[in-house]
Each structure stands twice: as structure tokens, then as C-alpha cells.
Scaffold this active site. Structure first.
Site, short mmCIF file in Angstrom:
data_model
loop_
_atom_site.label_atom_id
_atom_site.label_comp_id
_atom_site.label_asym_id
_atom_site.label_seq_id
_atom_site.Cartn_x
_atom_site.Cartn_y
_atom_site.Cartn_z
N HIS A 186 1.64 4.30 -2.87
CA HIS A 186 1.81 5.98 -2.65
C HIS A 186 3.13 6.56 -3.29
CE1 HIS A 186 -1.80 6.59 -0.36
NE2 HIS A 186 -1.39 5.85 0.62
N HIS A 246 0.73 -1.32 0.03
CA HIS A 246 0.03 0.21 0.03
C HIS A 246 0.89 1.19 -0.05
CE1 HIS A 246 -3.50 2.29 1.50
NE2 HIS A 246 -2.65 3.09 1.77
N GLU A 247 1.87 1.25 0.91
CA GLU A 247 2.57 2.41 1.13
C GLU A 247 3.61 2.65 -0.27
OE1 GLU A 247 1.87 4.49 2.93
OE2 GLU A 247 0.73 3.39 4.57
#
Length: 307
Positions: free
Chosen positions: A227, A223-224
Site C-alpha cells: 500500500h 502487504h502494508e
């Protein structure tokens, strides 16, 4: 970083094939509501309270003006180059284990868990053309850095001391931020102004085999890193503006648990709960969309490729 370099027109970028979540239906709420929920020793009233606290992801929220400026910059850069420079490749990873002392209870995760985390990243991004190669692992004993929070002096000091590589190299830091916090990342657009802060921070017990259940299968990093590659949350902008990706159905708020069939907007499609950029449990996440793949390529081309 070794890359495959392909030039693609903007028309081709917009025609990316979507990969959408299943639309089978079960209970819409998902997660543990009304039951105490504990992450890394920090207890919340329930899982919804954990999600609402902001601990799931502390990546800085951009203002509408900042988002508009980024979108214009990327669009202008794409047109000036008549397409993409990077549509995939191998990203070098520098892995920094920040610990309180030796032993896994002090955040000193073993090489086996680091290798497992790399495998999870490569499986998650396999359909995008991007992969990740572990270049080095270092271990630093520092009690202050071990509990660093997003935007703190401890974070700045740790990253200034440890960060390696250039804009197209990924630095991952494991630590124990506390408060149930799972992780955060920097966006590609922030590299030019703050290169030493670039990278991803994750809770050490969120790696595969860690203790931060149900976030212990390695997808906090997935997920990170999303980003870091330029993606927003699927629920960003709610039902109106969305995440600026055409093939992720609009979602009014973050999902948690694995609420199959959840539909919070009147626009077509159920909420993208299996997307890595939502807030569902690790076991529920399994995909990026074609549009997200195209966005990652455009963001990487503009802000990271050769920088």
C-alpha cells in the site's frame, strides 16, 4: 535513499510481464469457517468473521473520486516527464518499536526478529527492483502509543515524535493495536498533505517468529508496504473495476486461508490468492505481478522520488 534511475516510456510500462498465480484446484472456500479464530488474544467466530471485521488491514479506503484524481495525477505526471524516474532502488527503513515495557510479551521485539522482517521484505520485493535497507531502530516505551489505532490521536502523536526521513524513506512502527488488528499504511498520494503520518504500522507479533499465526511470517509488513508503494487490494473494485492493474485477475471478495483454484468472477483467470495484496495466510502469499511492479514505479515516481 540510493536509486537506480531509468526513463521508460508509458508503452513500456504497460508491457510489463505478468507473473500469475497457479491455477491448481482444491477446496474453494479456504480458511477456518465455523471454527473460532483468535488473533493476538482477540477471538472471532471464525476466520471469515475476522476478515469481514476489517482487522486484517485497516488501511484507509479511498473513494472512487479520490482514486480517479490519483490516477489522473499519476498519468499526467508520467506524460509530463515522458516516463519514469524510479524503476527500483534501495529504500531506507527507520524501524520504530513501540512497547509497553521490556520483554517480548510487552511488544519489545528483539533485533533478530527485526532482521528477519527485513529479510522477508527483501525476498518479497526482489523481483521488482526495490529493496530495503535498515538504517536505524529505536525503542519507545509508551502505553498509549502501544495500543494506538488507525487515525487516533495516539497514532498522530507517535508518528510526529518518531518519524524520520523524507517521502522516499519508509518508517515502520510495531505496536499492539488490539482487536485482532494486523496493520495499516498510508498511500503515496497522501504524503504531500500529511507527511508526518506517512508510514506502515504492524502488529508486533506479525513479524517472523511472532505469535499471530497464521500471520506471523512477516507478510503483514509486505502487504502494508505494498500500500505504501501505491498498490490496492487485489479484490478492490470487485469483478468490475478491479485493482487498476491489468495482470491481476478480478476477484469479487478477499480470500483467506489458501483456497487454491478459487474463482469468484467470470473474467479470465482464477483469483490471485498468492498475491501479497490479497488477504490469504502468510504461507500462501508469494508474489507481486509485473503490472503491480509498474504501478509501484509510477506511484513512487509521482509522489515519493526526490520529494
Amino acid at each position: 535513499m540510493s536509486r537506480k534511475v531509468v526513463v521508460i516510456t508509458m508503452l513500456a510500462l504497460c508491457a510489463a510481464v505478468p507473473v500469475l498465480a497457479s491455477e491448481a484446484t482444491t477446496r474453494p472456500e479456504g480458511g477456518s469457517t465455523g471454527t473460532e479464530f483468535t488473533v493476538n488474544g482477540h477471538t472471532f467466530a471464525d476466520q471469515e468473521s475476522f476478515i469481514n471485521s476489517g482487522a486484517r488491514c485497516a488501511t484507509a479506503q479511498l473513494t472512487p473520486d479520490q482514486i480517479d484524481a490519483i490516477e489522473k495525477e499519476v498519468a499526467d505526471y508520467m506524460w509530463s516527464r515522458e516516463g519514469l524516474d524510479a524503476t527500483g532502488g534501495v529504500i531506507d527503513v527507520y524501524f520504530h518499536v513501540i512497547r509497553r515495557g521490556t520483554g517480548i510479551s510487552n511488544g519489545d521485539i528483539p533485533q533478530s526478529q527485526i532482521d528477519a522482517q527485513m529479510n522477508v521484505l527483501n525476498a518479497a520485493y526482489a523481483g521488482t527492483g526495490w529493496s530495503f535497507r535498515l538504517v536505524s531502530v529505536d525503542r519507545t516505551t509508551n502505553a498509549s502509543w502501544y495500543t494506538m489505532g488507525q487515525g487516533t490521536r495516539a497514532e498522530r502523536d507517535a508518528k510526529r515524535a518518531l518519524r524520520k526521513g523524507t517521502a522516499d524513506d519508509l518508517n515502520i512502527y510495531t505496536a499492539n493495536p488490539g482487536g485482532g488488528l494486523l496493520g495499516w499504511a498510508t498511500f503515496p498520494s497522501s504524503y504531500a498533505s500529511r507527511p508526518l503520518m506517512d508510514g506502515v504500522v504492524i502488529l508486533y507479533s506479525s513479524v517472523p517468529g511472532g505469535t499471530a499465526s497464521p500471520y506471523n511470517e512477516g507478510d503483514t509488513a509486505t502487504h502494508e508496504v505494498g500500500h505504501w508503494m501505491g498498490l490496492y487490494h487485489t479484490f478492490q473494485g470487485g469483478c468490475t473495476d478491479g485493482d487498476l492493474v491489468g495482470d491481476t485477475p478480478a476477484e469479487s471478495s478477499p480470500a483467506y486461508g489458501c483456497p487454491t483454484g478459487r474463482n469468484t468472477c467470470s473474467s479470465p483467470g482464477n483469483d490471485p490468492i498468492t498475491n501479497f495484496m490479497d488477504y490469504t495466510d502468510d504461507f500462501c502469499m508469494n508474489q507481486f505481478s509485473g503490472g503491480q511492479d509498474g504501478r509501484m514505479d509510477a506511484q513512487f515516481t509521482t509522489y515519493r522520488f526526490g520529494k
